[in-house]
Design a protein around this motif. Sequence first.
Motif, short mmCIF file in Angstrom:
data_model
loop_
_atom_site.label_atom_id
_atom_site.label_comp_id
_atom_site.label_asym_id
_atom_site.label_seq_id
_atom_site.Cartn_x
_atom_site.Cartn_y
_atom_site.Cartn_z
N GLY A 52 -13.52 24.92 6.21
CA GLY A 52 -13.17 25.97 5.27
C GLY A 52 -13.07 25.52 3.83
O GLY A 52 -12.71 26.31 2.96
N LEU B 190 -14.41 24.23 0.10
CA LEU B 190 -15.58 24.37 -0.77
C LEU B 190 -15.79 23.00 -1.40
O LEU B 190 -14.91 22.49 -2.08
N ARG C 168 -15.86 17.80 -5.93
CA ARG C 168 -14.56 18.45 -5.96
C ARG C 168 -14.43 19.19 -4.64
O ARG C 168 -15.33 19.92 -4.24
N GLU D 96 -12.06 21.80 -2.48
CA GLU D 96 -10.94 22.72 -2.66
C GLU D 96 -10.91 23.73 -1.52
O GLU D 96 -11.92 24.03 -0.90
N SER E 179 -10.03 27.34 -1.34
CA SER E 179 -9.67 28.51 -2.13
C SER E 179 -9.71 29.79 -1.32
O SER E 179 -8.85 30.64 -1.45
N SER E 180 -10.73 29.91 -0.47
CA SER E 180 -10.83 31.12 0.32
C SER E 180 -9.93 30.99 1.54
O SER E 180 -9.92 29.95 2.21
N PHE E 181 -9.20 32.02 1.84
CA PHE E 181 -8.29 32.03 2.98
C PHE E 181 -7.39 30.80 3.00
O PHE E 181 -7.21 30.15 4.02
N ASP F 75 -8.17 19.85 -4.27
CA ASP F 75 -7.27 20.96 -4.54
C ASP F 75 -6.83 21.56 -3.21
O ASP F 75 -7.62 22.19 -2.51
N SER G 238 -3.98 23.40 -3.15
CA SER G 238 -2.91 24.31 -3.55
C SER G 238 -2.94 25.58 -2.70
O SER G 238 -3.97 26.02 -2.23
N ARG G 239 -1.74 26.15 -2.48
CA ARG G 239 -1.52 27.41 -1.77
C ARG G 239 -1.84 27.32 -0.28
O ARG G 239 -1.88 28.33 0.39
#
Lengths: 435, 596
Positions: B454, B456, B468, B470, B472-474, B497, B499-500
Motif C-alpha cells: 500500500g 507509494l 521517497r 509514503e 498516503s492512501s488509506f 513518511d 504519518s497518520r
Amino acid sequence: MNMSINNIDELGRREFIANAAKACLGVGLMPMAGSYIHNSVKALTPGARPAKARHVIYLNMGGAMSHLDTFGPKPNNPDIQGPVKSIPTSADGVILSEYLPLTAKHMHNAAIIKTMVTSQGAHEQASYLMHTSYLKRGTIVHPTFGSWVSKLSGTINRTIPRNVKIGGGGGGAGFLEAEHGALPIGDPKSGLANSKMASYLDDSKFGNRLAMAEKLNTNFSTQYQQKQVRAYSKLYEDAVKLMKSEDLNAFDISQEPQMMHDLYGTSNFGQGCLLARRLIENKVRYVEVTRGGWDTHDNNFEAVSMNCGGENGIDQPLNALLLDLEMRGLLKETLVVLTSEFGRTPNINGRDGRDHWPYCFTAFLAGGGIKGGTTYGETDDQGRTPAEGKPIKPEDLNATIAYNLGLPLNDVQYSPSGRPFTLAHNGEPLMDILA
Amino acid sequence: MIGKKLGLYIFLVFSLCAAQAEDFRIYRTPQGQSFNGKAVGYEGQTIILADEGGSFVKIPLSSLSRDDQVYLVESVKAKRIPQGMPKSQSSGTSVNSASELSRMDQNRSSTDNAARSISPNGVELESTEKIRRPKPPKKELLRVGSFFAHLPVPLGVSPDEAMAKAKGAKPKPGELIDFDRHVLPILEQKCNDCHHAPFDRSGRLVNPKASLRFDTYEQVMKGNLDGPVVVANDLDNSNLYTVINLPEDDDMFMPPKGGALDTDQIDIIKRWITEGAKPSKSSVSPTTGGVPNANEPVSFNHHILPLFEQRCMECHGAPYVKNSRTIKPKAGLRLDTYEWVLKGNLDGTIVTPGDHFESTLFSVITLDEDDPEIMPPKGDPLSEEQVTMIKRWILEGAGEQPAAVAADPNAVPKPKETKVVLNQVQNQPTLLESLARRAKIPSRTQIAGAEKTGALVRQLSERNSLVRAEFSSFASEIDDSALSAFGGIKNNISHLDVSRTRITDKTILGASSYPNLTWLSARNTMVTDNGLKTLPSLQFLRYINLSGTKVSDKGIMTLATMTDLEEIYLWNSEVSEKGVEMLRKSLPKTKIIAGL
C-alpha cells in the motif's frame, strides 16, 4: 520454386516480432527520439531534479489587490501612498504595508515578486490568464493551473482529489481529462457537500445500485472508448471511494480543535485556509482559496485595511497558515502563493479609490523551495512600472511554481483540435527567488 | 538505334589540342550531378562540352546550374567559346565505333557515376531525359486544418513578414523592391505558365513561349531574340512594363489569360525597374550547390539547402499525399525551408545559432559512422567539408541571409556565459546527490514489490537511486507489517513518511536500518520513546517529524547526540517546554519546533 519466391521477402519470426513491436509500441522510436532532446530542455523535464515543493496553496485575491497598500508599498511617496505606512519585517530590508503586521513576521520564509505584469486589465480575462497562462479565447477552454499540476504531478493520495478550489468558481480541467479539474467547495465550513451516503441506504443496496448503473453504462462505454468517457466513469469510482474513505474527514474542519479555529479566525477566508491546510496534510496536490472584495474603486484605504486586518482580513489567516504549516513540518514541502489578477493605480482617484492597474503588481510566495527573505525587482518611485529586474508575466509566475514542483515545463498536451499546449505557456521560471 | 546515334555524332579529340581559351571546370546541374569538362562550342542554347577523354557532350544550357549558365553566357560574350560544332582534331587517333559503343554501354550500366550519367553522346533528347529540371514541388493536398498546412513562423519574425515572404506579398512602405521577394513571386504567379524554364513532358522538351523565361533574374534580364524586356531605369523601353499596361483587348496585352495584374503588382514591377532592376541581394554565389570557399560566408539558400535537398529531404521533406495517406516527415522534422529548419520538431530546436555543440543538427552528422543515430542514416556520412560548412553556418549565426564575415570553424569556442548563477554552493554536491551515488537505481520490479503493502514509492527524480516511500492512501489501514515490503529497497529509501498510519515503535526501529534515510515523518502516529532508541544510527537523518506522537522528554534526549539534525518537529507530542530547552542546548544549530 514457388516456395523460394515466396520466401524471398519473408521476415524471420524474430524480425517480424521486432518490427511489430517497433510499429505498434514505438519501441524503436524511443531511443531515437531521446537523442533529439535538447540539453537545456532536459533541465526542465520532470525528474531532472528532485521537486522542492510537493503541494501548492494558492491564495487568490479576487478583484485585484492594491499592491501598493499590501506587498509593494512606497514609503517615500505619500502622494500615491495615502495614509498607509510601511513596517519592517523579519527579513532585512524587506518592508510591507502596516496592514500586514502578522505576515511581516514570516518574511524570512517568503519572497515577493515586485514586478508582476499582465496584459489584461479586466477581471475575468486577467484572472483567466493568471490561472491558465493563456489568453481567454472563444474557441477553447484552457485547463487551469491546478488541473495541469494534477495532470502532470501524479497522485499521492488515491482516495481524494488532487485539485481542490475553495470559494469562487472556475478551476476546470479545460480539455484535459475531467478528473484533473478542481473539486469545488463553496463554503469551507460545510465541507464537501452531498458526500455522505444517504442514511436509508445500506451497503448491499448501494452495491446493487452501482452494479445497475454500470450495466446501463456498458454499451455506451464500449462503443465510445474515449478519454473523456473513461474519465467520467473514473470520477464515479473515485466518488464512491471517497464516500467510504476516512480521508473524507479531511474536508471536515469541525474536527479541528477550537485552538485552530481561533488561530485562523472565523472569516470565510480563514476557514478556507484551515481547510486548505487539512487537505495538504492529506496530500492533496493543489488547493486554491479565493477571497474576493479587493475591487476597491471607492474608498480604497478603508477597504484595504478591512481586507487585511480585523476578523475578516487576510493577515490573520495567512499568518495562521504559515505558522501552522511550519509547526507541522509541512511548510518545507508546501508552496504558499498569494497574488491577484492585477494591481491597482498608484494615482488615487476622486472617490479615494484605486482603479485597475495591470502594469505592475506583486506576488507573495512562501515555503517550499522559496529563497526566504528575498524580493525580486523594484518598481519606479511611484510603483507604476517595473524599473529593475525583468517584468514577470503570469506565465512566468506559473512556470516558477511548476519548476518548484518539478513539473515538466515542456510537456505538450494536445487539445481535441490538435493544438499543442504546455502548463505555463512559454513562461520562464524565475530562478532568483528559488532556493 | 544505337548505331544511328553513333552515326550522328562520334567525335574524337585529344584534349591537349583543344587550344581554346576555355579551361576545364566542373559543371553542375541543380540536381547535384557534376561533369568535369570544358566548353568548346555552342549551338543556340546548347553548349558543347569536351571531357578529359576528348569526347563531346551536348548539354542544353538550361540544364546546368545558374552559375554555370552565367559563366557560359559571359564566356560566349567574351568570344572565348566559338559558335558551332568544333571540328574534330585530326592529330588524335580515331577510335572505331566498336570501342565507342562498348564505352557507351559501360556508361549506361554505371549508375553510381553521376558525372558519367550525362550521356557522352550528343543526342539532345537523350541528355534532356537524363538531366531534368528539379521536379515541381509535390502538390500539398493536406486536409484543411492539418498541422502541416500551417505556415511556420520562426521566433522573432512577425507573422506578417513570414507571410509576406511565403506569399511574396507587398513590400513595406519605403522598402526597396527585392527581386526574389517581391518581383519573382508575381512573375511566378502570372507569367510562369508560359514563360517557364524548359522542361520535359513525357519525353518532349517544352520550351517557353517566345523563348522568354521569367524563372530567374538572369533570364528576366536576358530577354529573348527581340531584345531585353527590362531596361533598368527606363520604363519606356522595358517591354515587360509596357505589355502589362496595354489595354486588355490589345493583342500584346499580358498576361493573355487569368486577368490583368493588379495595380499593386504593376507598381512593384514599376518600382523595381525604376530602382535599377537590381538582382536580389545575395542571390548570386559562384559556389552555389557546393561548399563555399573558406573566406566566403555560408549561405543558407546556396549551400545549406542544396545539401539538405541532396541528403536529408528524402525523409525530412515536406509532407505529401500518397495513396490518400499523408506521408509525414520523419521525426516530425522538416528541412525544406529555413523556417522549418530553425523550428525543429517537438523535441526542440535542432539549430542553436552560434553554438554548434548545442545544435542537434551538428551533433547527429558528426556521430561515429557505426552509431545507429548518425544522419543521414543511409549512404556515406557527410564529407568533412560539408560538416565544416554546416558548422560554419551555425557559427555564423545560422541566418537565412549569409553573414557579413565568414566564421573560422577552428576557432576556440567562446566560454559560455552562464545565465543565472543560482547558488555558488550548488556546485558542491548536496547530501542527497552524494547519497544517490552510493545506491543503485531500483528496478521497476523492485519498486512494484515495495508498493505491495500500500505504499507509494517514487524515485526523487528520474534516474535517481533514492526513493521517497509514503503511505498516503488509506493511511489508517497501514500497520507495522507494511514495512516488510521495503526489504528490497532498503538502501534506496531517503524519505519515509508513515504519518497518520497505525504503525508503532516497531516500524521506526526497523527504519533505522535504512542507511540513507534523511527525512522521516511519523507525525500523528502512536510512536513512543522506545521507537527513538535506534535513530542515532541514522547518520544522514536531517529531518524528523514527531508531532502528534507519544514521545516525551525522556525519549527525545536520544536525539541530543544527533548534531547533524537540521529540523525536529515536536508539536502536540508529550514533550514539555523544559525538554525542548534541554534539547536546544544540546543541538544549538537545529531548528526545533514544538509549538506556536
